[in-house]
Design an enzyme around this catalytic site. Sequence first.
Site, PDB file in Angstrom:
ATOM      1  N   GLY A 102       0.845  -1.186   0.000  1.00  0.00           N
ATOM      2  CA  GLY A 102       0.000   0.000   0.000  1.00  0.00           C
ATOM      3  C   GLY A 102       0.880   1.234   0.000  1.00  0.00           C
ATOM      4  O   GLY A 102       2.000   1.205   0.527  1.00  0.00           O
TER       5      GLY A 102
ATOM      6  N   HIS B 285      -5.010   1.777   7.130  1.00  0.00           N
ATOM      7  CA  HIS B 285      -3.652   2.346   7.189  1.00  0.00           C
ATOM      8  C   HIS B 285      -3.490   3.475   6.163  1.00  0.00           C
ATOM      9  O   HIS B 285      -2.977   4.546   6.482  1.00  0.00           O
ATOM     10  CB  HIS B 285      -2.634   1.218   6.942  1.00  0.00           C
ATOM     11  CG  HIS B 285      -1.197   1.623   7.010  1.00  0.00           C
ATOM     12  ND1 HIS B 285      -0.343   1.205   8.009  1.00  0.00           N
ATOM     13  CD2 HIS B 285      -0.443   2.406   6.185  1.00  0.00           C
ATOM     14  CE1 HIS B 285       0.853   1.727   7.796  1.00  0.00           C
ATOM     15  NE2 HIS B 285       0.828   2.456   6.698  1.00  0.00           N
ATOM     16  N   GLU B 286      -3.954   3.212   4.926  1.00  0.00           N
ATOM     17  CA  GLU B 286      -3.773   4.223   3.863  1.00  0.00           C
ATOM     18  C   GLU B 286      -4.698   5.419   4.082  1.00  0.00           C
ATOM     19  O   GLU B 286      -4.294   6.564   3.854  1.00  0.00           O
ATOM     20  CB  GLU B 286      -3.987   3.602   2.476  1.00  0.00           C
ATOM     21  CG  GLU B 286      -3.050   2.442   2.132  1.00  0.00           C
ATOM     22  CD  GLU B 286      -1.574   2.713   2.410  1.00  0.00           C
ATOM     23  OE1 GLU B 286      -1.139   3.877   2.335  1.00  0.00           O
ATOM     24  OE2 GLU B 286      -0.855   1.750   2.749  1.00  0.00           O
TER      25      GLU B 286
ATOM     26  N   CYS C 274       5.269   0.189   7.889  1.00  0.00           N
ATOM     27  CA  CYS C 274       4.983   1.291   6.982  1.00  0.00           C
ATOM     28  C   CYS C 274       6.255   1.599   6.200  1.00  0.00           C
ATOM     29  O   CYS C 274       7.332   1.661   6.785  1.00  0.00           O
ATOM     30  CB  CYS C 274       4.549   2.514   7.789  1.00  0.00           C
ATOM     31  SG  CYS C 274       4.218   3.969   6.780  1.00  0.00           S
ATOM     32  N   LEU C 275       6.118   1.798   4.887  1.00  0.00           N
ATOM     33  CA  LEU C 275       7.291   2.092   4.057  1.00  0.00           C
ATOM     34  C   LEU C 275       8.000   3.365   4.521  1.00  0.00           C
ATOM     35  O   LEU C 275       9.198   3.519   4.297  1.00  0.00           O
ATOM     36  CB  LEU C 275       6.878   2.241   2.587  1.00  0.00           C
ATOM     37  CG  LEU C 275       6.373   0.976   1.888  1.00  0.00           C
ATOM     38  CD1 LEU C 275       5.940   1.308   0.467  1.00  0.00           C
ATOM     39  CD2 LEU C 275       7.436  -0.109   1.892  1.00  0.00           C
TER      40      LEU C 275
ATOM     41  N   GLN D  25       3.309   9.832   1.036  1.00  0.00           N
ATOM     42  CA  GLN D  25       4.555   9.069   1.192  1.00  0.00           C
ATOM     43  C   GLN D  25       5.545   9.290   0.050  1.00  0.00           C
ATOM     44  O   GLN D  25       6.690   8.854   0.129  1.00  0.00           O
ATOM     45  CB  GLN D  25       4.255   7.575   1.306  1.00  0.00           C
ATOM     46  CG  GLN D  25       3.510   7.228   2.586  1.00  0.00           C
ATOM     47  CD  GLN D  25       3.308   5.738   2.688  1.00  0.00           C
ATOM     48  OE1 GLN D  25       2.369   5.196   2.128  1.00  0.00           O
ATOM     49  NE2 GLN D  25       4.214   5.058   3.381  1.00  0.00           N
TER      50      GLN D  25
ATOM     51  N   HIS E 275      -3.137   7.638   6.550  1.00  0.00           N
ATOM     52  CA  HIS E 275      -2.078   8.457   5.947  1.00  0.00           C
ATOM     53  C   HIS E 275      -2.657   9.760   5.394  1.00  0.00           C
ATOM     54  O   HIS E 275      -2.056  10.827   5.527  1.00  0.00           O
ATOM     55  CB  HIS E 275      -1.410   7.721   4.784  1.00  0.00           C
ATOM     56  CG  HIS E 275      -0.184   6.944   5.173  1.00  0.00           C
ATOM     57  ND1 HIS E 275       0.913   7.526   5.762  1.00  0.00           N
ATOM     58  CD2 HIS E 275       0.125   5.635   5.038  1.00  0.00           C
ATOM     59  CE1 HIS E 275       1.838   6.601   5.987  1.00  0.00           C
ATOM     60  NE2 HIS E 275       1.390   5.441   5.560  1.00  0.00           N
TER      61      HIS E 275
END
Length: 169
Positions: free
Chosen positions: A45, A134-135, A92-93, A50, A138
């Site tokens: 994702g 999660h997204e 998380c990236l 990000q 963000h």
Amino acid sequence: MIYPIVKFGNPVLERPAETVTVFDRELKTLVEDMFESMYAAHGVGLAAPQIGIGKRLAVIDVTFKEDPKAKLVLVNPEILHTEGKNRQNEGCLSIPDFREPVTRANKVTVKAQDVNGKWFEETGEELLARALLHETDHLNGKLYISHVSALKRDLMKRKIRKMVKAGEW
Ligand SMILES: [Zn+2]
């Protein structure tokens, strides 16, 4: 085009993103680039903040390229309904090398626009439910570490500060 992933500490990650109002060729290119950037970073994702773009846009593929039909584009998503509980490790990236258990809803329904501006609803369970939450978080300037205990969060932040100082972040 592969964008570099913005890391924790960059204010764009903690600012609510802006509503997408223009559904043009440029948006489609950005979506393609986001999938490419997400796969390159080995993620399932990715939200636009990000890659440093403060727009309400995210892409998800919980199958990581296995099922092309699983590719999901969420423009201006809103959580409509959540059900149950599921506790799993989450990462998380933008916060590489850390994973912590986070309790999320087990089943989630979102409403979002597609790349052409058409509204749709999507329901996901388990990993997809987690990704949807999660997204969407963000896009509201919220990171998963806000769902872990204050003690663990402070420990993570301390470690990150050390890595920043050492030039490892
Ligand atoms: Zn993330």
